[in-house]
Design an enzyme around this catalytic site. Structure first.
Site, PDB file in Angstrom:
ATOM      1  CE1 TYR A 142      24.245  -8.662 -44.896  1.00  0.00           C
ATOM      2  CE2 TYR A 142      21.942  -8.651 -45.520  1.00  0.00           C
ATOM      3  CZ  TYR A 142      22.928  -8.933 -44.598  1.00  0.00           C
ATOM      4  OH  TYR A 142      22.599  -9.483 -43.397  1.00  0.00           O
ATOM      5  CE  LYS A 187      29.372  -0.883 -31.584  1.00  0.00           C
ATOM      6  NZ  LYS A 187      28.946  -0.969 -30.175  1.00  0.00           N
ATOM      7  CG  ASP A 219      26.256  -2.356 -28.679  1.00  0.00           C
ATOM      8  OD1 ASP A 219      25.732  -1.308 -29.085  1.00  0.00           O
ATOM      9  OD2 ASP A 219      27.391  -2.382 -28.159  1.00  0.00           O
ATOM     10  CG  ASP A 247      15.580 -12.620 -38.864  1.00  0.00           C
ATOM     11  OD1 ASP A 247      14.595 -12.192 -39.480  1.00  0.00           O
ATOM     12  OD2 ASP A 247      16.420 -13.369 -39.370  1.00  0.00           O
TER      13      ASP A 247
END
Length: 353
Positions: A142, A187, A219, A247
């Site tokens: 970001y 990851k 994941d 979320d």
């Protein structure tokens, strides 16, 4: 206690839910003899309309000089539907986090017994789910170097050791305050940045011998949150993964309107609901104010006003048990309560307790 609070209602349903949050704060101040001073400021689409900047310098000064920021939501469909817009409401939220040095986002995820049936997951899976997601807020893709033309684009997932160490420290310390279990989500099988996260977490482990640490690819963590949410106690991860997982976690309770959050770091802490601005419901008195009110509880607890925070939480639980709820979580055939009515009921409960 005297506290100076910067109030950022923002867009959409923000002003409506903020009104109830302030009403709860006033009830607590009156009951416990505190003095809360408020100063409102512009942010989001409202600020763009007024001054052309989603986080104006004046708003930054108000936030920087306050003891805490109570924030509602930003966002407007005018910008969502315009991919060419150069200035967006959400840029104000990113700017606030960056300028205030808010590198740690704390999102509790919990279920309520009387609302287990509202969760999209089976009741037996979510019953007892109670964990905290800690998301790094000011690094990663970001904020890393970006490029886009008509043929290619990239975002750089850039992290430094100090950035990783400070957020992992928050994770370890939260685990110590809870059930001594920390899950580091990354990851590392694919991303170099994740391998550095895992390396530093392993280096820090010996300093927290009372904390059990496990490592999970993002994941797998996303799947585990759905199949076994009670596994988690404290989860810590980088910015992009954290945005997605928090979320996902917020849906476990059955409504995003139930969950608060805090963002802390180098400067003034910010307390806000996890849901968005829901501009389609603006002015309709149907938005759930509970996440905003529980954000008030987190604000109070941040300043060690423990009894005050407990009373706010008790009032929220009582409103749910009494079926004083906004439409999206109301029982079939239950009475209609809007944003104001739920807030007023909770304020009255606090006053009478």
């Amino acid at each position: 206690m005297k506290l100076k609070i910067a109030v950022l209602p923002g867009d959409g349903i923000g002003p409506e839910i903020m009104e109830q949050g302030i009403a709860v704060m006033d009830a607590i101040a009156s009951k416990f003899g505190h003095e809360f001073e408020y100063e409102q400021a512009l942010c989001g689409a409202h600020a763009i309309d007024e001054v052309g900047d989603p986080f104006p310098e004046e708003t930054y000064d108000i936030c920087r000089n306050a003891d805490a920021v109570l924030f509602a939501a930003v966002g407007d469909t005018r910008f969502d539907n315009d991919p060419t817009a150069k200035v967006r409401p959400e840029q104000g939220l990113l700017a606030m986090r960056k300028k205030l040095g808010l590198y740690a986002n704390i999102r509790p995820v919990q279920t309520f017994k009387c609302l287990l049936h509202k969760s999209p997951l089976r009741s037996e899976l979510v019953d007892g789910a109670d964990f905290v997601c800690i998301r790094e807020l000011t690094g990663g893709m970001y904020f890393g170097e970006k490029y886009q033309d008509n043929d290619k684009a990239y975002d750089t997932n850039y992290y430094t050791r100090p950035e990783i160490e400070r957020i992992l420290k928050v994770g370890f310390e939260y685990a110590r305050k809870r059930h001594h279990h920390l899950t580091v989500v990354d990851k590392a099988n694919v991303l170099a940045s994740s391998r550095l996260w895992r390396q530093i977490a392993q280096e820090m482990e010996p300093s927290y011998p009372d904390v059990s640490v496990d490592y999970m690819y993002v994941d797998n963590a996303a799947m585990r949150m759905i199949t076994e949410p009670t596994f988690f106690d404290v989860m810590v991860t980088e910015n992009t993964f954290g945005d997605i997982l928090t979320d996902e976690g917020s849906c476990i309770s059955g409504s995003m309107g139930l969950l608060p959050s805090a963002s802390t770091g180098e400067s003034t802490p910010v307390f806000e609901p996890v849901h968005g601005s829901w501009p389609q419901a603006k002015g309709q008195n149907k938005a759930n104010p509970l996440a905003q009110i529980l954000s008030v509880a987190m604000l109070l607890e941040h300043f060690n006003l423990v009894d005050e925070g407990k009373l706010v939480r008790k009032a929220v639980d009582a409103s749910l048990d009494a079926c004083v709820r906004t439409p999206e979580i109301q029982v079939e055939g239950g009475a209609h309560y809007g944003t104001r009515e739920v807030g007023m009921w909770i304020v009255d409960y606090i006053k009478k307790s």
